[in-house]
Design an enzyme around this catalytic site. Structure first.
Site, PDB file in Angstrom:
ATOM      1  N   TYR A 103      14.183  -9.850   5.277  1.00 29.16           N
ATOM      2  CA  TYR A 103      14.656  -8.678   6.009  1.00 29.16           C
ATOM      3  C   TYR A 103      15.089  -9.093   7.403  1.00 29.16           C
ATOM      4  O   TYR A 103      14.492  -9.992   8.019  1.00 29.16           O
ATOM      5  CB  TYR A 103      13.540  -7.645   6.165  1.00 29.16           C
ATOM      6  CG  TYR A 103      13.188  -6.871   4.930  1.00 29.16           C
ATOM      7  CD1 TYR A 103      13.852  -5.700   4.593  1.00 29.16           C
ATOM      8  CD2 TYR A 103      12.153  -7.293   4.100  1.00 29.16           C
ATOM      9  CE1 TYR A 103      13.509  -4.967   3.471  1.00 29.16           C
ATOM     10  CE2 TYR A 103      11.794  -6.567   2.969  1.00 29.16           C
ATOM     11  CZ  TYR A 103      12.481  -5.408   2.668  1.00 29.16           C
ATOM     12  OH  TYR A 103      12.136  -4.685   1.553  1.00 29.16           O
ATOM     13  N   TYR A 142      10.402 -11.301  -2.489  1.00 29.24           N
ATOM     14  CA  TYR A 142       9.734 -11.966  -1.362  1.00 29.24           C
ATOM     15  C   TYR A 142       8.224 -11.811  -1.483  1.00 29.24           C
ATOM     16  O   TYR A 142       7.721 -10.859  -2.095  1.00 29.24           O
ATOM     17  CB  TYR A 142      10.243 -11.418  -0.019  1.00 29.24           C
ATOM     18  CG  TYR A 142      10.061  -9.936   0.168  1.00 29.24           C
ATOM     19  CD1 TYR A 142       8.855  -9.410   0.653  1.00 29.24           C
ATOM     20  CD2 TYR A 142      11.084  -9.046  -0.137  1.00 29.24           C
ATOM     21  CE1 TYR A 142       8.689  -8.045   0.826  1.00 29.24           C
ATOM     22  CE2 TYR A 142      10.923  -7.682   0.026  1.00 29.24           C
ATOM     23  CZ  TYR A 142       9.723  -7.191   0.502  1.00 29.24           C
ATOM     24  OH  TYR A 142       9.557  -5.847   0.664  1.00 29.24           O
ATOM     25  N   ARG A 152       6.933  -9.090  -4.070  1.00 33.57           N
ATOM     26  CA  ARG A 152       7.616  -7.807  -4.349  1.00 33.57           C
ATOM     27  C   ARG A 152       8.810  -8.034  -5.270  1.00 33.57           C
ATOM     28  O   ARG A 152       9.591  -8.950  -5.053  1.00 33.57           O
ATOM     29  CB  ARG A 152       8.151  -7.169  -3.061  1.00 33.57           C
ATOM     30  CG  ARG A 152       7.171  -6.614  -2.053  1.00 33.57           C
ATOM     31  CD  ARG A 152       6.228  -5.520  -2.511  1.00 33.57           C
ATOM     32  NE  ARG A 152       6.662  -4.555  -3.510  1.00 33.57           N
ATOM     33  CZ  ARG A 152       7.419  -3.483  -3.283  1.00 33.57           C
ATOM     34  NH1 ARG A 152       7.856  -3.213  -2.086  1.00 33.57           N
ATOM     35  NH2 ARG A 152       7.733  -2.642  -4.260  1.00 33.57           N
ATOM     36  N   HIS A 155      14.240  -4.984  -4.732  1.00 41.17           N
ATOM     37  CA  HIS A 155      14.332  -3.535  -4.576  1.00 41.17           C
ATOM     38  C   HIS A 155      15.198  -3.157  -3.388  1.00 41.17           C
ATOM     39  O   HIS A 155      15.390  -3.947  -2.467  1.00 41.17           O
ATOM     40  CB  HIS A 155      12.934  -2.911  -4.398  1.00 41.17           C
ATOM     41  CG  HIS A 155      12.222  -3.370  -3.168  1.00 41.17           C
ATOM     42  ND1 HIS A 155      11.498  -4.539  -3.114  1.00 41.17           N
ATOM     43  CD2 HIS A 155      12.128  -2.827  -1.927  1.00 41.17           C
ATOM     44  CE1 HIS A 155      10.997  -4.694  -1.899  1.00 41.17           C
ATOM     45  NE2 HIS A 155      11.363  -3.669  -1.156  1.00 41.17           N
ATOM     46  N   HIS A 157      15.459   0.126  -0.639  1.00 41.95           N
ATOM     47  CA  HIS A 157      14.806   1.341  -0.137  1.00 41.95           C
ATOM     48  C   HIS A 157      15.834   2.467  -0.013  1.00 41.95           C
ATOM     49  O   HIS A 157      16.952   2.240   0.458  1.00 41.95           O
ATOM     50  CB  HIS A 157      14.193   1.091   1.241  1.00 41.95           C
ATOM     51  CG  HIS A 157      13.063   0.110   1.235  1.00 41.95           C
ATOM     52  ND1 HIS A 157      11.749   0.485   1.106  1.00 41.95           N
ATOM     53  CD2 HIS A 157      13.040  -1.236   1.340  1.00 41.95           C
ATOM     54  CE1 HIS A 157      10.966  -0.592   1.139  1.00 41.95           C
ATOM     55  NE2 HIS A 157      11.736  -1.652   1.283  1.00 41.95           N
TER      56      HIS A 157
END
Lengths: 233, 200
Positions: A103, A142, A152, A155, A157
């Site tokens: 991120y 990640y 995770r 995905h 959000h």
């Protein structure tokens, strides 16, 4: 008119012990019922006027010196309510990791490269029939600290308002066939019968030849109930 | 035909560059902010500030708080409020929505600059609707801020529906020592002072 209740057979509970952070952050006392008044029947109105020209193209809105790395994707779907009624002019906010699973957020310490050409945040607005669409790159998996060797799944959000604060929805869209789904305490906190609603579908008809893979993700917001008692007033 | 609701998932720890980019200094224009004030104001300027505490009493530095409120005349900027949208009214530009993350303030406060809302109907005391999101919260929670100096609190049906010993968790006390009236509203996720959350 009132909104249907939040369906707790679909939404995860606020404390799900497998997801460690919920243990100290989820409320422990029962939610108190509230009769929906104008306060709950209204909410912020955002439409096409809040969009910047590149907001719906995450492959372009972070470019500095070239294209972002990763598998280019188109994500599209329809926003409807529980009765299947299209929800037009609905703001859809999105944010995600880059193709390497990193991120852009300043506190993300994962040792994977940032992509100088990818930002990962954007938004779009549904059209008159409730359809939304945006371009991006497929986010990477990640690691996170929930348990030993926790990862995770891929995905994106999503954040939507719908017509009132009662229909507010913040969720995550997952990808089909991801082996990490069966191991992810956040996904698994969702009641089993509703889990597949969080997984998009590969869609060849959305796939753009020589350009981007297409994924379909429909979103169902709370619907409305007629309230005969009030209609008689 | 009935379709099942799309389940909620946590906002996670990294929402800021998508949802509150300007507050956190990311290069994306924000759709909203924590400052609800508009150039023309008819009403009382107030500040709402508070912190979010977890079950150990630790301050939460990665929560996101949203507020939705009526203007000082008690009207929501929404089509369902038929009293709104009339250009003859004051505060016509007031949108009533704000969003603030708790990760940029040195004390991890959320701080909203806004106007004190009026009563939205004859029954309810003035209040601000609050939605709470954070890492570790899988489904968002709703609460309300009431104002300690409002006599109408005594007759408010929502406050009355809350067990008496928990009502104080919904009431913000005023402090006007700094020139602007500050209402403090802390949110306790658990414990003796656990905030009342509503099943909206």
């Amino acid at each position: 008119m009132t909104f249907t209740p939040r369906d707790w057979r679909a939404h995860p509970p606020v404390i799900a012990p497998g997801y460690k952070s919920t243990r100290l952050r989820g409320a422990t006392k029962p939610l108190i019922p509230i009769r929906q008044s104008l306060s709950e029947l209204t909410g912020p109105v955002f439409g096409h006027d809040c969009l910047g020209p590149l907001d719906n193209d995450l492959t372009k809105n972070g470019r500095k010196e070239g294209e972002p790395l990763g598998e280019r994707i188109l994500v599209a779907g329809k926003v409807v309510d529980e009765a299947g009624r299209p929800q037009p002019n609905m703001l859809v906010e999105i944010w995600q990791a880059n193709a390497a699973g990193r991120y852009v957020h300043k506190t993300d310490r994962h040792d994977a490269p940032l992509d100088p050409n990818f930002f990962g945040g954007g938004r779009c607005v549904s059209d008159d029939e409730g359809f939304y669409r945006f371009y991006s790159v497929k986010p990477g998996a990640y690691p996170w600290g929930n348990h030993e060797n926790a990862w995770r799944p891929n995905h994106i959000h999503f954040s939507l308002f719908g017509p009132s604060i009662a229909t507010r929805l913040v969720t995550q869209m997952y990808f089909p066939g991801d082996p990490l789904l069966a191991l992810d305490p956040i996904f698994l906190a969702t009641p089993e019968p509703a889990r597949d609603r969080l997984v998009c579908a590969f869609d060849l008809s959305l796939t753009e030849a020589d350009f981007a893979l297409g994924y379909r993700f429909d979103i169902v917001l709370r619907g409305t109930l007629a309230t005969p008692m009030e209609d008689k007033r | 035909m009935s379709k099942g609701q799309t389940p909620s998932q946590t906002v996670g720890p990294f929402f800021a560059y998508g949802l509150t980019p300007q507050q956190y200094g990311y290069p994306l224009a924000g759709i909203t902010s924590s400052d609800l004030r508009t150039p023309e104001i008819a009403g009382e300027l107030i500040r709402i500030e508070g912190r979010v505490f977890d079950g150990k009493g630790d301050v939460v530095g990665d929560a996101m708080i949203e507020i939705w409120q009526a203007d000082p005349q008690g009207r929501y900027a929404h089509p369902a409020d038929s009293r709104g949208g009339n250009v003859a009214f004051p505060n016509i530009a007031f949108r009533g929505f704000g969003r603030c993350g708790t990760g940029t303030d040195a004390e991890n406060r959320f701080v909203f600059e806004t106007l004190k809302p009026g009563a939205v109907d004859d029954d309810q005391a003035p209040h601000v609707n609050v939605i709470v999101f954070m890492r570790g919260l899988l489904s968002h929670l709703y609460t309300r801020i009431y104002f300690a100096d409002e006599a109408a609190n005594a007759g408010d049906p929502v406050l009355q529906s809350v067990p008496a010993e928990r009502r104080d968790t919904l009431i913000a006390a005023a402090d006007d020592s700094s020139g602007v009236v500050v209402y403090r509203f802390d949110i306790h996720m658990q414990g003796d002072k656990e905030t009342v959350f509503f099943d909206v």
